[in-house]
Structures are given as structure tokens and as C-alpha cells.
Scaffold this motif. Structure first.
Motif, mmCIF file in Angstrom:
data_model
loop_
_atom_site.group_PDB
_atom_site.id
_atom_site.type_symbol
_atom_site.label_atom_id
_atom_site.label_comp_id
_atom_site.label_asym_id
_atom_site.label_seq_id
_atom_site.Cartn_x
_atom_site.Cartn_y
_atom_site.Cartn_z
ATOM 1 N N ALA A 2 -0.984 -40.675 -29.214
ATOM 2 C CA ALA A 2 -2.315 -39.974 -29.432
ATOM 3 C C ALA A 2 -1.988 -38.964 -30.670
ATOM 4 C CB ALA A 2 -3.079 -39.287 -28.178
ATOM 5 N N ASP A 3 -3.110 -38.740 -31.431
ATOM 6 C CA ASP A 3 -2.972 -37.858 -32.496
ATOM 7 C C ASP A 3 -3.120 -36.349 -31.957
ATOM 8 O OD1 ASP A 3 -2.955 -39.324 -34.478
ATOM 9 O OD2 ASP A 3 -5.199 -39.460 -34.822
ATOM 10 N N THR A 4 -3.666 -36.177 -31.038
ATOM 11 C CA THR A 4 -3.995 -34.911 -30.111
ATOM 12 C C THR A 4 -3.079 -34.988 -28.951
ATOM 13 O OG1 THR A 4 -6.062 -34.247 -31.260
ATOM 14 C CG2 THR A 4 -5.331 -33.110 -29.364
ATOM 15 N N GLN A 5 -2.122 -34.133 -28.714
ATOM 16 C CA GLN A 5 -1.328 -33.941 -27.260
ATOM 17 C C GLN A 5 -1.477 -32.630 -26.729
ATOM 18 O OE1 GLN A 5 2.626 -34.849 -28.693
ATOM 19 N NE2 GLN A 5 2.512 -37.172 -27.927
ATOM 20 N N ILE A 6 -1.504 -32.583 -25.319
ATOM 21 C CA ILE A 6 -1.284 -31.255 -24.629
ATOM 22 C C ILE A 6 0.148 -31.174 -24.623
ATOM 23 C CG2 ILE A 6 -1.413 -30.248 -22.727
ATOM 24 C CD1 ILE A 6 -4.030 -32.331 -22.012
ATOM 25 N N THR A 7 0.534 -29.674 -24.958
ATOM 26 C CA THR A 7 1.961 -29.669 -25.025
ATOM 27 C C THR A 7 2.142 -28.253 -24.285
ATOM 28 O OG1 THR A 7 1.935 -28.293 -27.033
ATOM 29 C CG2 THR A 7 2.293 -30.679 -27.385
ATOM 30 N N ALA A 8 3.305 -28.310 -23.625
ATOM 31 C CA ALA A 8 3.944 -26.910 -22.925
ATOM 32 C C ALA A 8 5.250 -26.859 -23.343
ATOM 33 C CB ALA A 8 3.679 -27.021 -21.661
ATOM 34 N N ILE A 9 5.716 -25.484 -23.116
ATOM 35 C CA ILE A 9 7.267 -25.159 -23.501
ATOM 36 C C ILE A 9 7.801 -24.568 -22.250
ATOM 37 C CG2 ILE A 9 9.002 -23.804 -24.621
ATOM 38 C CD1 ILE A 9 7.080 -24.718 -27.215
ATOM 39 N N THR A 10 8.803 -24.590 -21.694
ATOM 40 C CA THR A 10 9.140 -23.786 -20.527
ATOM 41 C C THR A 10 10.596 -23.292 -20.966
ATOM 42 O OG1 THR A 10 10.251 -25.744 -19.371
ATOM 43 C CG2 THR A 10 7.890 -24.972 -18.722
ATOM 44 N N GLU A 11 10.849 -21.838 -20.609
ATOM 45 C CA GLU A 11 12.078 -21.373 -21.004
ATOM 46 C C GLU A 11 12.509 -20.843 -19.693
ATOM 47 O OE1 GLU A 11 11.559 -18.772 -24.132
ATOM 48 O OE2 GLU A 11 11.273 -20.370 -25.597
ATOM 49 N N LEU A 12 14.197 -21.052 -19.592
ATOM 50 C CA LEU A 12 14.515 -20.255 -18.208
ATOM 51 C C LEU A 12 15.820 -19.847 -18.828
ATOM 52 C CD1 LEU A 12 15.044 -19.658 -15.320
ATOM 53 C CD2 LEU A 12 15.788 -21.786 -14.946
ATOM 54 N N ASP A 13 16.131 -18.543 -18.530
ATOM 55 C CA ASP A 13 17.588 -18.123 -18.763
ATOM 56 C C ASP A 13 18.442 -17.788 -18.043
ATOM 57 O OD1 ASP A 13 16.595 -15.774 -17.584
ATOM 58 O OD2 ASP A 13 16.169 -14.776 -19.575
ATOM 59 N N ARG A 14 19.179 -16.781 -17.594
ATOM 60 C CA ARG A 14 20.157 -16.820 -16.524
ATOM 61 C C ARG A 14 19.441 -16.146 -15.025
ATOM 62 N NH1 ARG A 14 25.521 -17.599 -17.111
ATOM 63 N NH2 ARG A 14 26.178 -18.155 -19.432
ATOM 64 N N SER A 15 17.972 -15.956 -15.503
ATOM 65 C CA SER A 15 17.358 -15.782 -14.287
ATOM 66 C C SER A 15 17.106 -16.572 -13.235
ATOM 67 C CB SER A 15 15.785 -15.236 -14.831
ATOM 68 O OG SER A 15 15.715 -14.140 -15.771
ATOM 69 N N HIS A 16 16.901 -16.260 -11.932
ATOM 70 C CA HIS A 16 16.914 -16.988 -10.944
ATOM 71 C C HIS A 16 15.596 -16.883 -10.167
ATOM 72 C CE1 HIS A 16 21.227 -18.568 -10.324
ATOM 73 N NE2 HIS A 16 21.186 -17.557 -11.268
ATOM 74 N N TYR A 17 14.694 -17.667 -10.259
ATOM 75 C CA TYR A 17 14.318 -18.772 -11.343
ATOM 76 C C TYR A 17 13.215 -18.493 -12.158
ATOM 77 C CZ TYR A 17 18.038 -20.736 -8.331
ATOM 78 O OH TYR A 17 19.126 -20.840 -7.660
ATOM 79 N N LYS A 18 12.936 -17.438 -12.193
ATOM 80 C CA LYS A 18 11.648 -16.936 -13.079
ATOM 81 C C LYS A 18 11.649 -17.701 -14.571
ATOM 82 C CE LYS A 18 9.250 -12.952 -14.787
ATOM 83 N NZ LYS A 18 9.441 -11.516 -14.769
ATOM 84 N N THR A 19 10.453 -18.610 -14.643
ATOM 85 C CA THR A 19 10.652 -19.459 -15.846
ATOM 86 C C THR A 19 9.201 -19.003 -16.616
ATOM 87 O OG1 THR A 19 11.706 -21.379 -14.478
ATOM 88 C CG2 THR A 19 10.482 -21.965 -16.432
ATOM 89 N N LYS A 20 9.713 -19.004 -17.875
ATOM 90 C CA LYS A 20 8.605 -18.632 -18.774
ATOM 91 C C LYS A 20 7.735 -19.750 -19.095
ATOM 92 C CE LYS A 20 10.829 -14.870 -20.806
ATOM 93 N NZ LYS A 20 11.577 -14.223 -21.818
ATOM 94 N N VAL A 21 6.365 -20.094 -19.188
ATOM 95 C CA VAL A 21 5.837 -21.380 -19.523
ATOM 96 C C VAL A 21 4.574 -20.833 -20.475
ATOM 97 C CG1 VAL A 21 4.368 -23.072 -18.557
ATOM 98 C CG2 VAL A 21 5.779 -22.109 -17.036
ATOM 99 N N TYR A 22 4.843 -21.723 -21.641
ATOM 100 C CA TYR A 22 4.056 -21.525 -22.811
ATOM 101 C C TYR A 22 3.127 -22.668 -23.100
ATOM 102 C CZ TYR A 22 7.400 -17.884 -23.999
ATOM 103 O OH TYR A 22 8.224 -16.734 -23.891
ATOM 104 N N ALA A 23 1.694 -22.549 -23.106
ATOM 105 C CA ALA A 23 0.802 -23.937 -23.512
ATOM 106 C C ALA A 23 -0.424 -23.000 -24.117
ATOM 107 C CB ALA A 23 0.564 -24.580 -22.130
ATOM 108 N N GLY A 24 -0.632 -23.990 -25.490
ATOM 109 C CA GLY A 24 -2.081 -23.717 -25.952
ATOM 110 C C GLY A 24 -2.283 -22.072 -26.265
ATOM 111 N N GLY A 25 -1.174 -21.367 -26.509
ATOM 112 C CA GLY A 25 -1.394 -19.820 -26.777
ATOM 113 C C GLY A 25 -1.150 -19.091 -25.638
ATOM 114 N N HIS A 26 -1.343 -19.665 -24.511
ATOM 115 C CA HIS A 26 -1.485 -18.913 -23.291
ATOM 116 C C HIS A 26 0.209 -18.739 -22.813
ATOM 117 C CE1 HIS A 26 -5.752 -18.962 -23.375
ATOM 118 N NE2 HIS A 26 -5.587 -20.156 -23.750
ATOM 119 N N PHE A 27 0.450 -17.888 -21.689
ATOM 120 C CA PHE A 27 1.638 -17.726 -21.168
ATOM 121 C C PHE A 27 1.599 -17.448 -19.679
ATOM 122 C CE2 PHE A 27 4.536 -14.256 -19.753
ATOM 123 C CZ PHE A 27 5.774 -14.964 -19.783
ATOM 124 N N ILE A 28 2.124 -17.761 -19.061
ATOM 125 C CA ILE A 28 2.415 -17.620 -17.491
ATOM 126 C C ILE A 28 4.104 -17.691 -16.816
ATOM 127 C CG2 ILE A 28 -0.155 -18.285 -16.804
ATOM 128 C CD1 ILE A 28 1.410 -20.891 -15.601
#
Length: 133
Positions: A2-28
């Protein structure tokens, strides 16, 4: 695709296991409980899945009720799923929907039918294909 997609990016460094989640300009954050080595600073992935279904359900019901001008004052969606370690293709999500407002029995019944039409419910009710690159 599709031309328009919902996207998300997750990042995890050496932290156990706190993951950064980015989507649509928002962060949790997503995390795991301290009992298994996390910091408990965010919802578990399973809780995020339930939150996605619950919010989609509520939004879909609200949109329909507003369009039909039903006297719906509020929606409460309670969800439950087994522990993540026990999840498999037979996993069941239980969902209890409370419709708050002065509604006829017919309106309540229709809103419960509409709840199953939310996009996340449709996705979770069908086989899902995940392509990993």
C-alpha cells in the motif's frame, strides 16, 4: 504494498529490557518486569498488544456511535491474555466491553457487532504473515 503504511521503530541497547518504541512522531517504552531482569518502566509486549486491540475497539465503536448519534457516554474495554511464555497459535484473548450511556438494546447489540470490525481485531483474527529481512 500500500502507498500508506503504519510504521514503528524499536530500539534496544544493552539495557535489560527497556525498549524504545517510536511511531508516528510518538514515543513510549516497552519493558519486562523486574522479576525477569527488566526495569518495569513500560508495558510488556503482550500488554502493548492488548492495548492496541482495546484502543482500536473503543475508537471504532466511538466512531460508529458518533456517526449514528447514539447516546454513548463512554466505552471501557477490559482485555486479558495468557503469560507471554505460554502464547501459541491457540492463544485466546478475552475482551469485555462496557458501553456507558442511555442506549437501546438494539443500539447496544449493534455496537457489540461493530467492535469486531476494528482493524486490529480483523488482523488478530486471521493468519498473520511476518516477513523478516
Amino acid at each position: 504494498m500500500a502507498d500508506t503504511q503504519i510504521t514503528a521503530i524499536t530500539e534496544l541497547d544493552r539495557s535489560h529490557y527497556k525498549t524504545k518504541v517510536y511511531a508516528g512522531g510518538h514515543f513510549i517504552y516497552s519493558d519486562e518486569p523486574e522479576s525477569i531482569g527488566g526495569t518495569d518502566e513500560g508495558m510488556t509486549p503482550g500488554a502493548l498488544l492488548l492495548a492496541s486491540l482495546g484502543s482500536c475497539t473503543a475508537i471504532t465503536v466511538r466512531m460508529y456511535a458518533d456517526r449514528k448519534q447514539y447516546n454513548l457516554d463512554g466505552i471501557k474495554v477490559e482485555l486479558a491474555i495468557c503469560d507471554e511464555k505460554d502464547m501459541n497459535k491457540e492463544t485466546t484473548i478475552t475482551r469485555k466491553i462496557e458501553l456507558i450511556g442511555t442506549l437501546t438494546d438494539e443500539e447496544r447489540q449493534r455496537l457489540m457487532q461493530i467492535a469486531d470490525k476494528c482493524p486490529i481485531h480483523k488482523i488478530l483474527s486471521n493468519p498473520i504473515k511476518i516477513e523478516t529481512h
